[in-house]
Design a protein around this motif. Structure first.
Motif, PDB file in Angstrom:
ATOM      1  N   ALA A  88       0.835  -1.310  -0.117  1.00 62.17           N
ATOM      2  CA  ALA A  88       0.105   0.083   0.105  1.00 62.17           C
ATOM      3  C   ALA A  88       0.871   1.359  -0.118  1.00 62.17           C
ATOM      4  O   ALA A  88       1.994   1.225   0.482  1.00 62.17           O
ATOM      5  CB  ALA A  88      -0.871   0.061   1.191  1.00 62.17           C
ATOM      6  N   HIS A  89       0.333   2.238  -0.594  1.00 63.51           N
ATOM      7  CA  HIS A  89       1.285   3.827  -0.771  1.00 63.51           C
ATOM      8  C   HIS A  89      -0.023   4.577  -0.156  1.00 63.51           C
ATOM      9  O   HIS A  89      -0.832   4.890  -0.961  1.00 63.51           O
ATOM     10  CB  HIS A  89       1.810   3.678  -1.960  1.00 63.51           C
ATOM     11  N   TYR A  90       0.444   5.379   0.713  1.00 63.75           N
ATOM     12  CA  TYR A  90      -0.444   6.491   1.215  1.00 63.75           C
ATOM     13  C   TYR A  90       0.445   7.818   0.645  1.00 63.75           C
ATOM     14  O   TYR A  90       1.520   7.807   0.615  1.00 63.75           O
ATOM     15  CB  TYR A  90      -0.410   6.790   2.654  1.00 63.75           C
ATOM     16  N   PRO A 116      -5.189   6.412  -1.843  1.00 66.25           N
ATOM     17  CA  PRO A 116      -6.063   6.572  -3.004  1.00 66.25           C
ATOM     18  C   PRO A 116      -6.963   5.463  -3.412  1.00 66.25           C
ATOM     19  O   PRO A 116      -6.628   5.020  -4.611  1.00 66.25           O
ATOM     20  CB  PRO A 116      -4.847   7.219  -3.980  1.00 66.25           C
ATOM     21  N   VAL A 117      -7.767   4.832  -2.519  1.00 65.34           N
ATOM     22  CA  VAL A 117      -8.523   3.732  -2.956  1.00 65.34           C
ATOM     23  C   VAL A 117      -9.284   3.716  -3.944  1.00 65.34           C
ATOM     24  O   VAL A 117      -9.838   2.864  -4.681  1.00 65.34           O
ATOM     25  CB  VAL A 117      -9.122   3.236  -1.849  1.00 65.34           C
ATOM     26  N   GLU A 118      -9.660   5.000  -4.336  1.00 65.08           N
ATOM     27  CA  GLU A 118     -10.542   5.347  -5.497  1.00 65.08           C
ATOM     28  C   GLU A 118     -10.090   4.836  -6.849  1.00 65.08           C
ATOM     29  O   GLU A 118     -10.710   4.352  -7.737  1.00 65.08           O
ATOM     30  CB  GLU A 118     -10.874   6.919  -5.739  1.00 65.08           C
ATOM     31  N   THR A 119      -8.712   4.869  -6.843  1.00 66.15           N
ATOM     32  CA  THR A 119      -8.109   4.576  -8.201  1.00 66.15           C
ATOM     33  C   THR A 119      -7.089   3.310  -7.987  1.00 66.15           C
ATOM     34  O   THR A 119      -7.054   2.191  -8.580  1.00 66.15           O
ATOM     35  CB  THR A 119      -7.077   5.786  -8.821  1.00 66.15           C
ATOM     36  N   ASP A 120      -5.882   3.517  -7.003  1.00 64.28           N
ATOM     37  CA  ASP A 120      -5.004   2.408  -6.995  1.00 64.28           C
ATOM     38  C   ASP A 120      -4.488   2.655  -5.479  1.00 64.28           C
ATOM     39  O   ASP A 120      -3.385   3.299  -5.316  1.00 64.28           O
ATOM     40  CB  ASP A 120      -4.161   2.630  -8.037  1.00 64.28           C
ATOM     41  N   PRO A 121      -4.939   1.733  -4.458  1.00 65.78           N
ATOM     42  CA  PRO A 121      -4.200   1.908  -3.121  1.00 65.78           C
ATOM     43  C   PRO A 121      -3.000   1.390  -2.881  1.00 65.78           C
ATOM     44  O   PRO A 121      -2.131   1.681  -2.128  1.00 65.78           O
ATOM     45  CB  PRO A 121      -5.388   1.252  -2.237  1.00 65.78           C
ATOM     46  N   TYR A 122      -2.674   0.563  -4.129  1.00 67.72           N
ATOM     47  CA  TYR A 122      -1.309  -0.399  -4.005  1.00 67.72           C
ATOM     48  C   TYR A 122      -0.002   0.546  -4.360  1.00 67.72           C
ATOM     49  O   TYR A 122       1.090   0.295  -3.814  1.00 67.72           O
ATOM     50  CB  TYR A 122      -1.632  -1.605  -4.627  1.00 67.72           C
ATOM     51  N   HIS A 123      -0.261   1.308  -5.499  1.00 72.43           N
ATOM     52  CA  HIS A 123       0.696   1.716  -6.186  1.00 72.43           C
ATOM     53  C   HIS A 123       0.745   2.916  -6.921  1.00 72.43           C
ATOM     54  O   HIS A 123       1.291   3.286  -7.797  1.00 72.43           O
ATOM     55  CB  HIS A 123       1.399   0.566  -7.063  1.00 72.43           C
ATOM     56  N   CYS A 124       0.142   3.717  -6.220  1.00 72.61           N
ATOM     57  CA  CYS A 124       0.249   5.470  -6.579  1.00 72.61           C
ATOM     58  C   CYS A 124       1.521   5.772  -5.901  1.00 72.61           C
ATOM     59  O   CYS A 124       1.424   6.185  -4.784  1.00 72.61           O
ATOM     60  CB  CYS A 124      -1.019   6.063  -6.015  1.00 72.61           C
ATOM     61  N   ILE A 125       2.384   6.313  -6.856  1.00 72.48           N
ATOM     62  CA  ILE A 125       3.715   6.777  -6.264  1.00 72.48           C
ATOM     63  C   ILE A 125       4.160   7.738  -7.207  1.00 72.48           C
ATOM     64  O   ILE A 125       3.693   7.872  -8.384  1.00 72.48           O
ATOM     65  CB  ILE A 125       4.765   5.366  -6.217  1.00 72.48           C
ATOM     66  N   GLU A 126       5.134   8.407  -7.008  1.00 71.66           N
ATOM     67  CA  GLU A 126       6.049   9.302  -7.598  1.00 71.66           C
ATOM     68  C   GLU A 126       5.405  10.663  -8.026  1.00 71.66           C
ATOM     69  O   GLU A 126       5.089  10.737  -9.367  1.00 71.66           O
ATOM     70  CB  GLU A 126       6.639   8.568  -8.640  1.00 71.66           C
ATOM     71  N   ALA A 292      -7.579   1.027 -18.326  1.00 64.20           N
ATOM     72  CA  ALA A 292      -8.025  -0.025 -17.473  1.00 64.20           C
ATOM     73  C   ALA A 292      -9.198   0.026 -16.545  1.00 64.20           C
ATOM     74  O   ALA A 292      -9.541   1.063 -16.256  1.00 64.20           O
ATOM     75  CB  ALA A 292      -6.836  -0.305 -16.616  1.00 64.20           C
ATOM     76  N   ASP A 293      -9.941  -1.001 -16.213  1.00 63.07           N
ATOM     77  CA  ASP A 293     -11.002  -0.844 -15.185  1.00 63.07           C
ATOM     78  C   ASP A 293     -10.606  -0.966 -13.692  1.00 63.07           C
ATOM     79  O   ASP A 293      -9.501  -1.502 -13.602  1.00 63.07           O
ATOM     80  CB  ASP A 293     -11.887  -2.402 -15.612  1.00 63.07           C
ATOM     81  N   ARG A 294     -11.207  -0.229 -13.198  1.00 60.53           N
ATOM     82  CA  ARG A 294     -10.705   0.032 -11.598  1.00 60.53           C
ATOM     83  C   ARG A 294     -11.938  -0.195 -10.744  1.00 60.53           C
ATOM     84  O   ARG A 294     -12.977   0.053 -11.076  1.00 60.53           O
ATOM     85  CB  ARG A 294      -9.953   1.290 -11.303  1.00 60.53           C
ATOM     86  N   LYS A 295     -11.648  -0.731  -9.595  1.00 61.88           N
ATOM     87  CA  LYS A 295     -12.564  -0.760  -8.540  1.00 61.88           C
ATOM     88  C   LYS A 295     -12.804   0.664  -7.604  1.00 61.88           C
ATOM     89  O   LYS A 295     -11.634   0.993  -7.099  1.00 61.88           O
ATOM     90  CB  LYS A 295     -12.484  -2.031  -7.763  1.00 61.88           C
ATOM     91  N   THR A 296     -13.795   0.952  -7.387  1.00 60.31           N
ATOM     92  CA  THR A 296     -13.930   2.012  -6.406  1.00 60.31           C
ATOM     93  C   THR A 296     -14.405   1.705  -5.317  1.00 60.31           C
ATOM     94  O   THR A 296     -15.066   0.844  -4.592  1.00 60.31           O
ATOM     95  CB  THR A 296     -15.289   3.153  -7.042  1.00 60.31           C
ATOM     96  N   LYS A 297     -13.473   2.325  -4.073  1.00 62.33           N
ATOM     97  CA  LYS A 297     -13.819   1.891  -2.750  1.00 62.33           C
ATOM     98  C   LYS A 297     -13.715   3.391  -1.788  1.00 62.33           C
ATOM     99  O   LYS A 297     -13.620   4.484  -2.611  1.00 62.33           O
ATOM    100  CB  LYS A 297     -12.719   1.340  -2.083  1.00 62.33           C
ATOM    101  N   ASP A 298     -13.900   3.411  -0.771  1.00 64.78           N
ATOM    102  CA  ASP A 298     -13.841   4.592   0.190  1.00 64.78           C
ATOM    103  C   ASP A 298     -12.298   5.035   0.493  1.00 64.78           C
ATOM    104  O   ASP A 298     -11.735   4.058   0.584  1.00 64.78           O
ATOM    105  CB  ASP A 298     -14.677   4.326   1.447  1.00 64.78           C
ATOM    106  N   ALA A 299     -12.181   6.219   0.685  1.00 66.06           N
ATOM    107  CA  ALA A 299     -11.113   6.886   0.880  1.00 66.06           C
ATOM    108  C   ALA A 299     -10.409   6.609   2.213  1.00 66.06           C
ATOM    109  O   ALA A 299     -11.513   6.339   3.277  1.00 66.06           O
ATOM    110  CB  ALA A 299     -11.035   8.371   0.379  1.00 66.06           C
ATOM    111  N   ASN A 300      -9.511   6.620   2.702  1.00 65.01           N
ATOM    112  CA  ASN A 300      -8.686   6.534   4.019  1.00 65.01           C
ATOM    113  C   ASN A 300      -7.865   7.315   4.302  1.00 65.01           C
ATOM    114  O   ASN A 300      -6.795   7.768   3.267  1.00 65.01           O
ATOM    115  CB  ASN A 300      -8.132   5.001   4.274  1.00 65.01           C
ATOM    116  N   ILE A 301      -7.833   8.089   5.360  1.00 62.80           N
ATOM    117  CA  ILE A 301      -6.670   9.253   5.564  1.00 62.80           C
ATOM    118  C   ILE A 301      -6.215   8.822   6.961  1.00 62.80           C
ATOM    119  O   ILE A 301      -6.972   8.152   7.740  1.00 62.80           O
ATOM    120  CB  ILE A 301      -7.446  10.629   5.901  1.00 62.80           C
TER     121      ILE A 301
END
Length: 302
Positions: A88-90, A116-126, A292-301
């Motif tokens: 995960a990357h915050y 950023p769980v709306e798009t990609d909680p795993y690898h939104c970086i840089e 690409a298709d993506r699943k939408t989730k709730d955000a987390n802070i």
């Protein structure tokens, strides 16, 4: 500014003799190190805006379990076949008064971290911190997805607040798990991004332009390794008068791979503003990008 290791500390050092010697690195924020939680940052631009300096950072971790699902924790994902990851990357933003001592950790502000769980909680970086056409600050980040980047707002009046999801940038020519860097041409307002065109992996390094950070077109190829093992990635670049100067992490003459490169190459784009009126290069038209298709989730802070 850099990190001490994968997911380690954020470090900063200064040179007063044009890079010949450097001060002992100062720790701004502590991380735990590889396979644990810590900081991720690379050669992204530092933005000067409204009397402050801004730089995007990420707080996260990556652990690999091969195809051993039993050993992986709950929530681990199979991002590629037979490769299970717990990661995960915050997103975060560092900022400081431009007149403050950069080597004093207490002078720095860190935004609340945002997943950023709306798009990609795993690898939104840089992320790229840039001034948007409406004058606000945004962070545009690399994702795992083809043809998709991600944009979040940054509160310049309250730098310690969390950044917030704004929207996806669809049919974006770069991203797709490769680093890109965006800067604005202050003379014309045009935004310039340099990165890898998504259809050719890291083998093709390109320049793309946009007037609004939403619609992009590729107008110039900087390095082309198609038909060989050459690859260009992690490019950093600056304005130099009428030219752009680009430094690339380059794989050449038998490097271990496109990622594990063995060279550094220097490139110059002369009279770069002459490219603004060009159509998108043949074969690089936005309509051919695959979203690409993506699943939408709730955000987390946090």
């Amino acid at each position: 500014m850099t990190s001490s290791t994968d997911f380690g500390d954020i470090l900063i050092a200064a040179s007063y003799d044009e890079g010949d010697t450097w001060t002992t690195p100062t720790v701004l924020f502590r991380g735990e190190g590889a396979d644990r939680w810590g900081w991720n940052t690379t050669s992204m631009d530092v933005l000067s805006h409204g009397g402050r300096l801004y730089k995007a950072v990420e707080y996260g971790h990556v652990a690999k379990y091969g195809n051993n699902r039993e050993a992986a924790p709950e929530g681990a994902v199979e991002l590629v076949p037979n490769q299970i990851f717990d990661l995960a990357h915050y997103l975060g933003v560092l900022s400081i008064d431009e007149n403050a001592d950069l080597l004093v950790p207490e002078n720095w502000s860190l935004s609340k971290l945002y997943l950023p769980v709306e798009t990609d909680p795993y690898h939104c970086i840089e992320g790229n911190i840039v001034v948007a056409p409406d004058g606000g600050l945004v962070n545009i980040v690399r994702t795992r997805f083809t043809g998709v980047s991600y944009k979040a707002s940054v509160d310049a009046k309250n730098p310690e607040k969390s950044i917030r999801f704004m929207c996806d940038i669809l049919n974006f020519p770069f991203s797709n798990d490769t680093k890109f860097e965006i800067k604005q041409d202050k003379e014309t307002g045009v935004y310039i991004a340099i990165g890898n065109d998504l259809r050719f992996g890291r083998q093709v390094l390109c320049m793309a332009i946009s007037e609004d950070l939403e619609e992009w077109k590729v107008v110039h190829v900087i390095g082309d390794g198609r038909g060989s093992d050459d690859a260009f990635s992690y490019a950093d670049w600056i304005f130099s008068g009428e030219d752009l100067l680009v430094l690339s992490r380059t794989a050449h003459n038998g490097a271990a791979g496109a990622h594990d490169s063995n060279s550094t190459t220097f490139h110059k784009i002369e009279n770069f503003r002459q490219l603004y009126d060009k159509d998108a290069l043949p074969g690089f038209e936005p309509e051919s990008y695959i979203v690409a298709d993506r699943k939408t989730k709730d955000a987390n802070i946090i």
